[in-house]
Scaffold this motif. Structure first.
Motif, PDB file in Angstrom:
ATOM      1  N   VAL A 193      13.684 -14.680 -30.189  1.00  0.00           N
ATOM      2  CA  VAL A 193      13.285 -14.524 -28.791  1.00  0.00           C
ATOM      3  C   VAL A 193      11.849 -14.996 -28.616  1.00  0.00           C
ATOM      4  N   TYR A 194      11.632 -15.892 -27.637  1.00  0.00           N
ATOM      5  CA  TYR A 194      10.296 -16.411 -27.365  1.00  0.00           C
ATOM      6  C   TYR A 194       9.794 -16.039 -25.974  1.00  0.00           C
ATOM      7  N   ASP A 195      10.666 -15.585 -25.111  1.00  0.00           N
ATOM      8  CA  ASP A 195      10.255 -15.101 -23.794  1.00  0.00           C
ATOM      9  C   ASP A 195      11.247 -14.035 -23.378  1.00  0.00           C
ATOM     10  N   SER A 196      10.762 -13.005 -22.724  1.00  0.00           N
ATOM     11  CA  SER A 196      11.669 -11.941 -22.298  1.00  0.00           C
ATOM     12  C   SER A 196      11.040 -11.140 -21.169  1.00  0.00           C
ATOM     13  N   PHE A 197      11.897 -10.454 -20.441  1.00  0.00           N
ATOM     14  CA  PHE A 197      11.447  -9.465 -19.463  1.00  0.00           C
ATOM     15  C   PHE A 197      12.591  -8.494 -19.205  1.00  0.00           C
ATOM     16  N   THR A 198      12.254  -7.388 -18.576  1.00  0.00           N
ATOM     17  CA  THR A 198      13.260  -6.391 -18.210  1.00  0.00           C
ATOM     18  C   THR A 198      13.179  -6.117 -16.711  1.00  0.00           C
ATOM     19  N   ILE A 199      14.309  -5.692 -16.163  1.00  0.00           N
ATOM     20  CA  ILE A 199      14.381  -5.252 -14.766  1.00  0.00           C
ATOM     21  C   ILE A 199      14.936  -3.834 -14.768  1.00  0.00           C
ATOM     22  N   SER A 200      14.238  -2.940 -14.061  1.00  0.00           N
ATOM     23  CA  SER A 200      14.707  -1.562 -13.891  1.00  0.00           C
ATOM     24  C   SER A 200      14.643  -1.209 -12.413  1.00  0.00           C
TER      25      SER A 200
ATOM     26  N   GLU B 238       3.765  -8.924 -11.944  1.00  0.00           N
ATOM     27  CA  GLU B 238       4.173  -8.539 -13.296  1.00  0.00           C
ATOM     28  C   GLU B 238       4.728  -9.751 -14.047  1.00  0.00           C
ATOM     29  N   ARG B 239       4.739  -9.674 -15.374  1.00  0.00           N
ATOM     30  CA  ARG B 239       5.247 -10.773 -16.186  1.00  0.00           C
ATOM     31  C   ARG B 239       6.376 -10.348 -17.125  1.00  0.00           C
ATOM     32  N   SER B 240       6.392  -9.087 -17.525  1.00  0.00           N
ATOM     33  CA  SER B 240       7.363  -8.659 -18.535  1.00  0.00           C
ATOM     34  C   SER B 240       8.277  -7.536 -18.085  1.00  0.00           C
ATOM     35  N   HIS B 241       7.953  -6.883 -16.987  1.00  0.00           N
ATOM     36  CA  HIS B 241       8.820  -5.810 -16.500  1.00  0.00           C
ATOM     37  C   HIS B 241       8.759  -5.764 -14.982  1.00  0.00           C
ATOM     38  N   TYR B 242       9.939  -5.775 -14.374  1.00  0.00           N
ATOM     39  CA  TYR B 242      10.035  -5.726 -12.920  1.00  0.00           C
ATOM     40  C   TYR B 242      10.831  -4.493 -12.528  1.00  0.00           C
ATOM     41  N   SER B 243      10.330  -3.783 -11.536  1.00  0.00           N
ATOM     42  CA  SER B 243      11.012  -2.584 -11.078  1.00  0.00           C
ATOM     43  C   SER B 243      10.851  -2.454  -9.566  1.00  0.00           C
TER      44      SER B 243
END
Length: 623
Positions: A596-603, A530-535
């Motif tokens: 914001v130029y790069d972002s991701f989320t962790i759930s 994954e590149r933008s969301h990790y769970s």
């Protein structure tokens, strides 16, 4: 430095790229450098060569002569100069103290030309034609300087001969602040417990003439007073030139007060005070801060992280080779968003003073609005600590002889021994382990044991977000700069098994002056596509290089490894936002516009942290 065959072979196997491309990487590496190629602007001044060539028809004058009449701690000065023989390499120096000539100088192996000597570098300078294009024709110029209160008076000097062969033509009148000793530039820091805040500031008052304290309390309620301890240091505390010689300037007195038993998430007001022995008081202006949340408290929590910011001058002085072009932009973006920031981590290469002590005052003034409002936590970098033969892990004089003394004294960190700049701190749902890359961190060392204990002590049910940070890249960076491995030699070999065992979420590094994000990685392999969301399960650590705080930028090599998800050779910083125990937002913002130029989320849930992963399993038994 030549690459070993083993190093080459390992990198070829890892990247699966042709050897000729690796040689190209090596060529780029020679020019890139881990921390760039900049020089402290004041170091370009050959002050030991200065000659007295005072001219009756040369003049320099600064106005106003009395500063801070309304309580200001900074003020703009107009400097007017006239020279009978103007040249494009004429320049104006700001000296503080105002009397800068001496009959003798401390021994520094730099022979002086003639008496009286000029023993100390100026605190800043500009070229005479900086704002007056026709100076070389008219011999007249008007310059603007911004002075901050630095516990002493000031004078300006007109030199010809450029920076390398300075000849003193004229000296100005003296300029001074109404109270040069005033308490200034407070810096907040987390204490050793979650409900403690420390306040550190600088003044000209020794304990033999005034008692330092902080008056503070909950906003709108009766205030109490807490005493402060006082530290300073002498020239003999410096380890090498220029800090021991031309870069030396009296640091004044550094006071630290400990505000304890704070209520969580509460607004406090405070001001700095000195009680003189005649019974009168000297006060700073009023400030405020919000206390930390209880460890594990479920609330909105926002963290900013960057490295290598340095300082810059708002008046445009000291600009040699564009030394720290992004510093002001980063500072201003943080100030603009300060209501949405709870704590800041500046992970090494703080001021780039490099032995010119005056620059620490300049830096604490620059970040005052930030550091007086939220905890400003620092880490040690090569430009704070490294001096040959002084116990630093790297044998260079990147600190200009400071050998850690300035960083350890000017800023408080909750370390057991501030000369060993590693520590842990909690902020609500975050647990931070801050390493000192300038001391040995390899397996079996005192610091290695600290790192493991710090990571192991995180209660992931209450503090799910585990963050590791150090100055040098002990993990992954594709900016090739040293020996054919990405990042510091031996870094990953010693520490990645700890990051994996204790399931570190994100590891932050500076030193390389750009931004880069990796995939969740272990042993050179991405463990999540994954590149933008990790769970789900924490089966690898995301590595972030965030060394673009302000100093001159580092270029990337031509190879982008498969574990490098995003790269940006620009100035910027990272913001982490924990919404609750299950949701984290990561944002990389550019300093130029704050976007914001790069972002991701962790759930994820608690059970995902407990899950068994490769090299990260708790022992089990069939009994």
């Amino acid at each position: 430095m030549l690459w070993s065959f083993y190093t080459m072979e390992r990198l070829v196997s890892f990247l699966r790229v042709p050897l000729v491309l690796l040689l190209l990487v090596r060529c780029v590496a020679i020019h890139v450098g881990g921390h760039g190629v900049g020089e402290q602007p004041l170091s370009k001044i050959a002050i030991h060569r200065a000659l007295y060539a005072l001219h009756d028809n040369a003049s320099i004058k600064g106005e106003p002569v009395l500063l801070g009449i309304k309580g200001e701690d900074s003020q703009w000065i107009t400097v007017k100069i006239e020279s009978p023989g103007p040249s494009e390499d004429d320049w104006v120096a700001v000296f503080s103290p105002a009397k800068f000539n001496s009959s003798t100088c401390p021994s520094d192996d730099e022979p002086r030309q003639q008496t009286p000597y000029i023993c100390s570098a100026p605190i800043k300078y500009k070229f005479a034609n900086d704002s007056t294009a026709d100076y070389t024709e008219t011999g007249k110029a008007s310059l603007k300087f911004r002075l901050i209160n630095q516990r002493s008076d000031f004078s300006f000097a007109l030199f010809s001969g450029g920076l390398s062969n300075p000849k003193l033509l004229a000296v100005s009148n003296t300029i001074a602040f109404v109270n040069p000793k005033a308490p200034l530039y407070p810096r907040l820091s987390q204490g050793k417990s979650w409900n403690e805040m420390t306040v550190t500031w600088t003044s000209g008052y020794n304990v033999i003439e005034a008692v330092p304290f902080v008056e503070w309390g909950l906003n709108g309620e009766p205030q109490s007073q807490s005493p402060a301890g006082t530290l300073t240091f002498s020239r003999n505390s410096m380890c090498a030139p220029p800090a021991r010689t031309v870069g030396w300037r009296d640091p004044g007195f550094i006071h630290t007060s400990f505000l304890k038993e704070l209520w969580p998430n509460s607004l406090y007001t405070y001001k700095l005070g000195h009680r003189l022995f005649n019974g009168s008081y000297i006060w700073s202006k009023s400030y405020y801060f919000k206390s930390s949340p209880y460890p594990g408290q479920d609330s909105l929590q926002r963290v900013v992280i960057f490295g290598d910011m340095g300082k810059a001058e708002r008046d445009g002085s000291n600009e040699y080779s564009n030394y720290q072009p992004g510093s002001i932009n980063t500072t201003d973006q943080l100030i603009k968003d300060l209501d949405n920031i709870d704590i800041v981590f500046h992970i090494g290469d703080i001021t780039y003073a490099n032995g010119y002590i005056s620059q620490w005052d300049q830096f604490t003034s620059q970040v005052e609005h930030i550091a007086s409002t939220v905890p400003y936590m620092i880490a040690s970098g090569n430009h704070e600590r490294d001096v040959p033969g002084t116990g630093s892990f790297y044998d260079s004089n990147d600190s200009g002889g400071e050998c850690g003394v300035l960083a350890e004294t000017m800023f408080y960190v909750p370390a057991e021994n501030r000369a060993k700049f590693w520590y842990s701190t909690d902020y609500g749902m975050f647990h931070f382990c801050i390493a000192d890359s300038e001391h040995d961190w390899r397996e079996g060392t005192e610091q290695y044991r600290f790192i493991e204990n710090c990571l192991a002590s995180a209660d992931r049910q209450k503090q799910p977000w585990l963050i590791f940070a150090a100055h040098r890249v002990l993990g992954y960076s594709s900016t090739q700069w040293q020996d054919g491995s990405f990042g510091e030699p031996m870094g990953r070999e010693s520490l990645q098994k700890l990051w994996q065992k204790y399931k570190v979420d994100i590891a932050f590094f500076g030193h390389i002056h750009n931004y880069e994000r990796t995939c969740p990685i272990y042993q050179n392999q991405c463990v999540n596509k994954e590149r933008s969301h990790y769970s789900g399960t924490v089966n690898g650590t995301i590595h972030i290089v965030v060394g673009g705080g302000g100093s001159h930028l580092s270029e990337f090599g031509p190879v982008q490894p498969n574990w490098s998800v995003y790269r940006d050779p620009d100035f910027g910083f990272v913001k982490l936002t924990a919404f609750n125990h299950s949701s984290l937002l990561f944002e990389y913002k550019k300093s130029s516009d704050g976007k914001v130029y790069d972002s991701f989320t962790i759930s994820r849930d608690y059970r995902d942290v407990l899950a068994c992963v490769h090299d990260g399993c708790e022992p089990t038994t069939l009994a």
